[in-house]
Every structure is written in C-alpha cells, then in structure tokens.
Motif scaffolding. Structure first.
Motif, PDB file in Angstrom:
ATOM      1  N   LYS A 519       0.841  -1.202   0.000  1.00  0.00           N
ATOM      2  CA  LYS A 519       0.000   0.000   0.000  1.00  0.00           C
ATOM      3  C   LYS A 519       0.873   1.248   0.000  1.00  0.00           C
ATOM      4  O   LYS A 519       1.669   1.456   0.905  1.00  0.00           O
ATOM      5  CB  LYS A 519      -0.914   0.010   1.237  1.00  0.00           C
ATOM      6  CG  LYS A 519      -1.912  -1.148   1.260  1.00  0.00           C
ATOM      7  CD  LYS A 519      -2.990  -0.994   0.163  1.00  0.00           C
ATOM      8  CE  LYS A 519      -3.839  -2.266   0.056  1.00  0.00           C
ATOM      9  NZ  LYS A 519      -4.262  -2.585  -1.305  1.00  0.00           N
ATOM     10  N   PRO A 520       0.730   2.088  -1.035  1.00  0.00           N
ATOM     11  CA  PRO A 520       1.543   3.308  -1.070  1.00  0.00           C
ATOM     12  C   PRO A 520       1.172   4.254   0.074  1.00  0.00           C
ATOM     13  O   PRO A 520       0.015   4.305   0.490  1.00  0.00           O
ATOM     14  CB  PRO A 520       1.201   3.924  -2.421  1.00  0.00           C
ATOM     15  CG  PRO A 520      -0.049   3.271  -2.880  1.00  0.00           C
ATOM     16  CD  PRO A 520      -0.163   1.958  -2.192  1.00  0.00           C
ATOM     17  N   LYS A 521       2.188   4.968   0.567  1.00  0.00           N
ATOM     18  CA  LYS A 521       1.906   6.001   1.565  1.00  0.00           C
ATOM     19  C   LYS A 521       1.628   7.307   0.841  1.00  0.00           C
ATOM     20  O   LYS A 521       1.823   7.415  -0.359  1.00  0.00           O
ATOM     21  CB  LYS A 521       3.118   6.162   2.487  1.00  0.00           C
ATOM     22  CG  LYS A 521       3.358   4.959   3.386  1.00  0.00           C
ATOM     23  CD  LYS A 521       4.462   5.309   4.362  1.00  0.00           C
ATOM     24  CE  LYS A 521       5.041   4.050   4.987  1.00  0.00           C
ATOM     25  NZ  LYS A 521       6.380   4.279   5.537  1.00  0.00           N
ATOM     26  N   LYS A 522       1.217   8.318   1.595  1.00  0.00           N
ATOM     27  CA  LYS A 522       0.951   9.632   0.992  1.00  0.00           C
ATOM     28  C   LYS A 522       2.247  10.198   0.396  1.00  0.00           C
ATOM     29  O   LYS A 522       3.323  10.045   0.973  1.00  0.00           O
ATOM     30  CB  LYS A 522       0.443  10.596   2.080  1.00  0.00           C
ATOM     31  CG  LYS A 522      -0.953  10.228   2.577  1.00  0.00           C
ATOM     32  CD  LYS A 522      -1.942  11.327   2.202  1.00  0.00           C
ATOM     33  CE  LYS A 522      -3.381  10.885   2.308  1.00  0.00           C
ATOM     34  NZ  LYS A 522      -3.846  10.745   3.695  1.00  0.00           N
ATOM     35  N   PRO A 523       2.149  10.875  -0.745  1.00  0.00           N
ATOM     36  CA  PRO A 523       3.347  11.469  -1.340  1.00  0.00           C
ATOM     37  C   PRO A 523       4.032  12.447  -0.377  1.00  0.00           C
ATOM     38  O   PRO A 523       3.351  13.123   0.404  1.00  0.00           O
ATOM     39  CB  PRO A 523       2.809  12.222  -2.551  1.00  0.00           C
ATOM     40  CG  PRO A 523       1.462  11.668  -2.818  1.00  0.00           C
ATOM     41  CD  PRO A 523       0.944  11.133  -1.518  1.00  0.00           C
ATOM     42  N   LEU A 524       5.358  12.503  -0.446  1.00  0.00           N
ATOM     43  CA  LEU A 524       6.082  13.504   0.344  1.00  0.00           C
ATOM     44  C   LEU A 524       5.922  14.877  -0.321  1.00  0.00           C
ATOM     45  O   LEU A 524       5.505  14.971  -1.468  1.00  0.00           O
ATOM     46  CB  LEU A 524       7.570  13.134   0.404  1.00  0.00           C
ATOM     47  CG  LEU A 524       7.987  12.246   1.578  1.00  0.00           C
ATOM     48  CD1 LEU A 524       7.231  10.934   1.560  1.00  0.00           C
ATOM     49  CD2 LEU A 524       9.480  11.994   1.573  1.00  0.00           C
ATOM     50  N   ARG A 525       6.260  15.932   0.414  1.00  0.00           N
ATOM     51  CA  ARG A 525       6.299  17.249  -0.225  1.00  0.00           C
ATOM     52  C   ARG A 525       7.569  17.974   0.212  1.00  0.00           C
ATOM     53  O   ARG A 525       8.178  17.640   1.219  1.00  0.00           O
ATOM     54  CB  ARG A 525       5.042  18.057   0.089  1.00  0.00           C
ATOM     55  CG  ARG A 525       4.770  18.205   1.560  1.00  0.00           C
ATOM     56  CD  ARG A 525       3.749  19.285   1.858  1.00  0.00           C
ATOM     57  NE  ARG A 525       3.746  19.433   3.310  1.00  0.00           N
ATOM     58  CZ  ARG A 525       2.809  18.916   4.087  1.00  0.00           C
ATOM     59  NH1 ARG A 525       1.800  18.263   3.570  1.00  0.00           N
ATOM     60  NH2 ARG A 525       2.875  19.059   5.398  1.00  0.00           N
ATOM     61  N   ILE A 526       7.949  18.957  -0.606  1.00  0.00           N
ATOM     62  CA  ILE A 526       9.181  19.694  -0.333  1.00  0.00           C
ATOM     63  C   ILE A 526       8.839  20.960   0.452  1.00  0.00           C
ATOM     64  O   ILE A 526       7.950  21.719   0.064  1.00  0.00           O
ATOM     65  CB  ILE A 526       9.867  20.131  -1.650  1.00  0.00           C
ATOM     66  CG1 ILE A 526      10.172  18.912  -2.532  1.00  0.00           C
ATOM     67  CG2 ILE A 526      11.125  20.953  -1.368  1.00  0.00           C
ATOM     68  CD1 ILE A 526      11.322  18.069  -2.089  1.00  0.00           C
ATOM     69  N   ASN A 527       9.539  21.159   1.552  1.00  0.00           N
ATOM     70  CA  ASN A 527       9.449  22.428   2.259  1.00  0.00           C
ATOM     71  C   ASN A 527      10.454  23.368   1.589  1.00  0.00           C
ATOM     72  O   ASN A 527      11.672  23.241   1.777  1.00  0.00           O
ATOM     73  CB  ASN A 527       9.790  22.205   3.738  1.00  0.00           C
ATOM     74  CG  ASN A 527       9.655  23.482   4.544  1.00  0.00           C
ATOM     75  OD1 ASN A 527       9.823  24.590   4.010  1.00  0.00           O
ATOM     76  ND2 ASN A 527       9.371  23.343   5.824  1.00  0.00           N
ATOM     77  N   THR A 528       9.939  24.301   0.763  1.00  0.00           N
ATOM     78  CA  THR A 528      10.834  25.131  -0.046  1.00  0.00           C
ATOM     79  C   THR A 528      11.652  26.114   0.801  1.00  0.00           C
ATOM     80  O   THR A 528      12.650  26.655   0.346  1.00  0.00           O
ATOM     81  CB  THR A 528      10.060  25.912  -1.135  1.00  0.00           C
ATOM     82  OG1 THR A 528       8.920  26.496  -0.528  1.00  0.00           O
ATOM     83  CG2 THR A 528       9.626  24.997  -2.257  1.00  0.00           C
TER      84      THR A 528
END
Lengths: 579, 190
Positions: A519-528
């Motif tokens: 099961k894929p986890k939620k996508p990561l995001r970049i803290n710019t």
C-alpha cells in the motif's frame, strides 16, 4: 463470437481447444501471456517452472504419460531448453507436444535478437509461424496433429508483433486426446545404442515433413493481379507488411511452416513469377534454403538482418515514396525506461554506486540500475551470469577485486540459474559477495509468481523456497538480510560482507511497489524554505523528484511516500503528510 | 473504407493499455476489422510507450508508420512531440497538457521543450490540448486520465456516446465504471 485477442492469448486458446492438458513455462517477454492466459482455464494444469529446461522436460513428461502438453518461453529461454530439445527430437512424443517460442526482433525487451528458426533446423523439429492471432489459434491445433502424426515435438514461433498485436479471432470448442503410455525403451531411453538406432528415424521424418510442407495449407500461394512482375516469399509479420504495401498486386508465397521448408512448391512459384524476393526478419533462413535448392532470390542484399520490419521498410526497398509527415526543430529528450518511484532496488544501487563498487548484473527490472544517474552496473549477459561471472572475475582478480566487487540478481533469476553459480562459489571458494535483490515477485515480465513467493500461477498457496536456508545449504556461512529502504543498513552490510575473507550473500528484501498488497503512503512534499537546491536528492534518480525554480519538486502522481529521499536530504526538506 | 490509424502514446504506467482495449472493443462492435499493437515489458517501466490502433474493411499491418496516423492521442506533452513524425498531413493531435520530466531532464542533461505544442501549431498540426489530469481528478481519480482522453477522441468520430459507454462497461471493473463514464463525459464536453 468474434473477439479481439493478442496473439499470445489466441495461441493459448488454440492450445486449449486442441486439448492441451499440461503447460509448464518460464516467463519472458514477449511469450509470458501465452501461459498466463492458459492459466485462466480451469480444466487444465498450468505452472511456472524455475526455468525453461525444467518447463520443457515437464511438458515432455506429460506427453510421455499420454496428455497433450506445451511449454512456452522467449527466444533466449530456448537456449536454456536446448538440452532436452535436441534429444526429444530423437525420442519423439507420445501425446502431442508443442514448444512455443517468442522472438523479439528489435529487442524491445531482450538482450539479443537471435533467430529461433535456427533451432528448428538444428534440432530437426518442425516449426510453424503464425502471422496474426487467428493463425496462432489455428496453428496450435495443426501443431498437435503434426506432432502426433510425425512423432515429434513441434515449435510454434511467435515474434513481438504477432505475440502482442490484437486481431480478430473466432473461437472453437475444446476436444481432448489421450494416448496410452506403453513402455518402450528403444524409443525413450536415449543411451547410445538406442539413439544410434533412432537417428535414421529423425532423418526419415524430416523427409516426410518436407513432403507434407509441399501440399499443406500452412503454406499457400496468393496469386497477384499482374501489376508487378515479381513474386515475394515471406512469413510471419513480414507477410502482413507485404500485403499492406502491395495488397493483391503481387504474387506471394506465404509460408506458415518454416521448418522444414518445401522444395517443389518454392521452385514452382519461382518459375511462375520469374524474379523472387524473400522478405523475412532477422536471419536469411528462407533465403538460404532457396539458394540451396537452386532458386535464385533477392533477400538480405535488400532487407536488413537487424531489427523489425514495417510497411515502410518494404515500401522503401521497392522505391515507393515516403508519406508526407511533420518534422519539428525542437530537440526531444529521450525517455528511457527506468526503475519506478519507490522501487526497492534503487536504495541498494545508490549504496553500491556511492561506494564505487563494481557490480556484475543480471536479467530483470534491476538491469535498469545501469541507467543514469546511478550508472550502477558493469555487466549484464544472461540469466544467472552475474553470479558465475563474479566467481570468475574474482578468481582472476583475487585481492585486487574481491573487496570491491559484487553481483546483483533478482529472486526469480537466482532460482532460474543463479543458484548453480552460487554452488560454484561455495564449492570452489571464491571470496565473492552475492546480493539477491528479493522483491518477492518476477517483476519485469509483469508480476509472475516464482518458487520464492509461496504462491503458484493461480495465486494459490504453494511450496516456498527459503532463500536464506538455500544459500546456507549450498555452503555459504555468511548470509544476511537487509531492507533496501534503509540506506545505512545496506551500506554497513555491503562494507562488512566485502571485508570478510569468505563467500557471502546479502538478501536485499522488500516487495515490488507495484504489488497490490504493497500500500503506497501519501506522497512527500518539499518544504521550499528548507530546500537549498543542493541537488543531492537528484543523485538518487527517483522519477518522482525533479528540479524546478531552484528547488526539488515532487510529482505526487508518482511518489509513493517511501521516504528514502528524505534520508538523503541534509536539510530535512522532504516532509511527509501531517508534519 | 480505407484503414484509419490512431496512435496512443505516453509514459509507461499511464494506462494506455486500457485506452487501447476500450477502442478495440468499440471498433470490433462496430463491425470493423481491427488490429491493435502494443509493446509489453521493459519499456513499460516509465519509458516512452506507443500503441497502434488500426481499423477498416481489411487491416494487414499491426503498426503505424511515418506520416500514416490520422490521430495521435498523447497522454503527455513531450510524447506528442516525439511521435509527431507519424502524423499524416492534416492529422490531429489530442494531447494531455501534463508534463512528466524524463530522466535526462531530471538529472539536468536536457531541457523539457515547454513550448513544443506552439511549434506543432506553427507547422500546421491540428492540436487539441486538454488538461486531462484535472478533469480526471474531477471525475474521481487521476488514473482516469486515459478515459478523459478517449472522451475527447470520441468527438472526432461518428459513433454514438452510448456505444462508447457500453464499451467502457465491458472493459473496466464494475467498481470503476462510474468514475470512467464521468471521465469520458468530461473529456467529451470540455
């Protein structure tokens, strides 16, 4: 009912309708779907074998017992099955047996483009070559008739364009055939005395099959309307390209049986049409035969031995003008295949590349570790060659190579023919470190079960090879398992095992992310605010990470949230949901 | 009828196999001779993929060559450009405006040609650009991008919408029929 089917599904249907009871195969593009489709029928037996040799011998056993059987493989798989093949030509069969082999001209998914027809010639086994899905279905039935009538295994040769093109098929009913098993040592025990006595049978059979080829509807002449003053001899997908270009304007000898080839049929055709072109992909098998029987033809002087043909190849060769098309000035970057976002192999490759380790590779998705930016591989040859190759490399290189060279091989490939190489490492004691990339499935060919997954072709529980125990049993004392998402753990294991003065195995274990139960986890995001644009994450080569406006960017349609990139970032810029 | 040629192009994993299955089903039901050719295996792993769909009275070759495609349906912008040489003069490109960077762009060895659709228009190509990803999201799943694009393609054909819908019912799992029908309608109407 008319149905659109890929050639492989139609072939499976044909085998089924012909009463095939047992299929044993090893997956390989473009042959895999024949067996997968056959597995959907309930009143038959079907399995994935550890390799093509085992599959072929299993099918032989089933034929011996009196049931129609088949085995399926890609062209290079036939190299593995060649041992039983050549002697099965001598024993012949009891119930009919069909060997389905799929060539890959153009190498869409293969390491070479060998022409399987040479095996038919060399082993003196008849070979049928369908040119579309309906023929694939029909030829399967004819193949069993030939097999039993002439006492021989029969090849059905597919190629990528026939195997993976859908065309319209009309289905029929299944009929079963059972033969009695009668003990017959002179036919089935191929010790020298019996084999010597059996060889003349093989030669006589070829003569009879040649006579059959002269009149069989498998080979047919399509008279042209006289617009062109030459004729074409062709088969397989090339026939379709010829018809696409010429329609009924040229006379065509369409060969459905490519071994043995007819003699008088070809001579008569040539006399009638005058000039003859032979249009066949890859090697000049038909052309050479024509020349051997004194028929002058034009073949490989005009048509390449490389890659696939198309209607354009043929039109061009006959001076027919190209079609008008649009050309852009903009340079279009290539888009090579690559390991998926979240692929467990990537972590291990990152560690190997980072430590400048020489890596002998093998056949599977993980061959893609050779692509930039990881550039992690040094060699890929054939199934299992990474392990045996590493042994030889280290025997030659000794202290110069032992501490800095490994091989990588997938779970299915290891069972296929890697384990024999490991036995050699253990037996002849090379100081080698073998890494098994265990993603719990046969990945590249589209997720087939294998002896290490604990499930059979239908997904039901099955026997399970325990890789750790197997490695220990053959004499490897140092066996350890790592999680390739944990880069520190992988690096530690690689360094420690390479430093040891004995053979060792590292099992890098994590299931393929494309498996349904992962099961894929939620996508990561970049803290710019945190990302400083150092591009360290770009060295990981994950397709979900790109770089725009001085920052890393995550494609949330691709990212599965594995988080390995986060462990690479010195500024903690990768954040998961909720942080 | 002369053979018609449709190419479906995109990035491995975008769902072109379902799109071609749908088209094939529909065209067989319409009584045409049909051939659909696709390549499985290695190239499916995030590489550039192409499927050929050909239909007419009698179709021989399963593949489409340079200058032969009547329609190119592209799941990604750059891929439309890659296969534009296969479009016949006066042909139409239906393109999802989504941008997926290929590895040479990701690692900084190449530039993504952002303006490439404009160049196509300058060269006289009929470009029908659509944000299929957003519409698929609106339909309930970004994965339904493929069916949004099929909805758009349907505008160019004389086949009633209900026939497309019945083909969708035959090709997708019951649980996903509604999302896909919605995606189809959004593609058709936007």
């Amino acid at each position: 009912m008319k149905e659109l089917m890929i050639g492989n599904a139609a072939l499976a249907r044909g085998l089924y309708e012909a009463g095939c009871c047992v299929i044993s195969s090893y997956p390989g593009t473009p042959s895999t779907e024949i067996t997968e489709e056959f597995a959907k029928f309930n009143d038959t037996y079907c399995e994935w074998a550890p390799n093509e040799k085992v599959a072929t011998e299993t099918a032989f056993g089933a034929s011996l017992r009196g049931k129609r059987s088949a085995c399926c493989m890609k062209h290079v798989g036939l190299n593995v099955a060649a041992d039983p093949l050549f002697t099965m030509s001598y024993t012949g069969v009891n119930a009919g047996m069909v060997i389905c082999v799929a060539d890959d001209p153009g190498m869409h998914s293969s390491q070479n483009e060998q022409d399987s027809r040479h095996y038919a010639v060399a082993a003196k086994v008849p070979m049928l070559e369908p040119s579309d899905s309906q023929e694939a279905l029909d030829f399967a039935k004819i193949a069993y008739e030939i097999s039993e009538q002439f006492d021989t295994p029969v090849f059905i040769k597919m190629c990528t364009r026939v195997a993976h093109s859908q065309s319209i098929v009309e289905k029929g009913e299944r009929t079963e055939v059972t033969k009695e098993y009668v003990k017959n040592p002179k036919k089935y025990i191929m010790a020298p005395a019996n084999a010597i006595a059996r060889h003349p049978f093989v030669e006589e059979r070829t003569a009879k099959l040649t006579a059959y080829a002269e009149t069989s509807p498998l080979n047919r002449v399509e008279e042209g309307n006289g617009d062109y003053d030459f004729g074409i001899i062709t088969s397989s997908t090339s026939y379709q390209y010829v018809k696409e270009v010429f329609g009924n304007k040229v006379s065509v000898l369409k060969l459905g049986m490519v071994n043995p080839l007819p003699v008088e049929l070809i001579r008569t055709f040539a006399r009638k049409v005058g000039k003859v072109y032979v249009i066949e992909e890859l090697d000049p098998v038909i052309e050479t035969h024509c020349k051997n029987i004194g028929v002058e033809v034009v073949g490989k002087d005009k048509f390449s031995m490389l890659g696939e043909f198309s209607q354009k190849t043929i039109a061009k060769a006959f001076g027919i003008a190209d079609k008008e098309s649009v050309a852009l000035e903009t340079e279009i970057p290539v888009r090579p295949p690559m390991m998926c976002a979240g692929c467990p192999h990537r972590g291990m490759y990152y560690v190997l590349a980072k430590n400048n380790i020489t890596v002998l590779g093998d056949i599977g998705c993980y061959t893609l570790g050779s692509m930039p930016p990881l550039n992690a591989l040094d060699m890929t040859l054939c199934m299992g060659a990474s392990v045996s190759g590493l042994h030889g490399y280290n025997k030659a290189g000794q202290q110069e190579t032992e501490g800095k060279t490994v091989c990588v091989i997938g779970d299915s490939t290891f069972i296929h023919s890697g384990v024999t190489g490991l036995i050699n490492i253990a037996y002849n004691q090379s100081n080698s470190t073998v890494i098994i990339l265990d993603n719990s499935v046969t990945g590249m060919t589209g997720h087939q079960q294998n002896p290490t997954t604990g499930k059979n072709i239908k997904g039901d529980p099955a026997g399970k090879v325990d890789l750790e125990s197997l490695c220990r049993a053959v004499g490897i004392n140092s066996v350890r398992v790592v999680d390739p998402y944990n880069l520190d753990e992988c690096e530690k294991a690689v360094k420690e095992e390479l430093a040891k003065n004995e053979p060792s195995v590292i099992i890098s274990r994590r299931p393929c992310v494309l498996l349904k139960y992962v099961k894929p986890k939620k996508p990561l995001r970049i803290n710019t605010d945190k990302c400083r644009g150092c591009k360290r994450c770009m060295k990981f080569g994950c397709p979900a990470i790109s770089f725009r406006d001085k920052h890393a960017v995550i494609d949330n349609t691709l990212c599965i949230g594995c988080g390995v990139c986060a462990s690479l970032c010195p500024f903690s810029a990768f954040e998961s949901e909720g942080e | 009828m002369e053979t018609k040629n449709i190419m479906i192009v995109g990035v491995g994993g975008q769902g072109s196999l379902l799109a071609s299955k749908l088209l094939g089903r529909l065209l067989v039901d319409e009584g045409y001779d049909v051939k659909v050719s696709e390549v499985h295996g290695m190239s499916q792993r995030g590489g550039s993929v192409v499927t050929y769909v050909r239909f007419g009275d009698r179709v021989y070759s399963p593949i489409i060559e340079e200058g032969e495609a009547d329609y190119i349906v592209s799941f990604e912008k750059l891929e439309a450009a890659r296969y534009i040489k296969d479009l016949r003069k006066g042909g139409t490109v239906i393109v999802n405006t989504q941008q997926i960077d290929p590895m040479p762009v990701i690692i900084g060895n190449a530039e993504y040609p952002v303006e490439v659709l404009d160049e196509m228009r300058e060269k006289g190509v009929n470009v029908d650009a659509i944000d299929a990803l957003s519409l698929a999201g609106e339909a309930g799943s970004v994965k339904a991008c493929n069916i949004v694009l099929m909805g758009r393609l349907a505008k160019y054909f004389d086949i009633p919408e209900e026939k497309w819908e019945s083909a969708i019912e035959k090709c997708v799992k019951p649980a996903f029929v509604d999302i896909n029908k919605k995606a189809f309608t959004l593609g058709y109407n936007n």
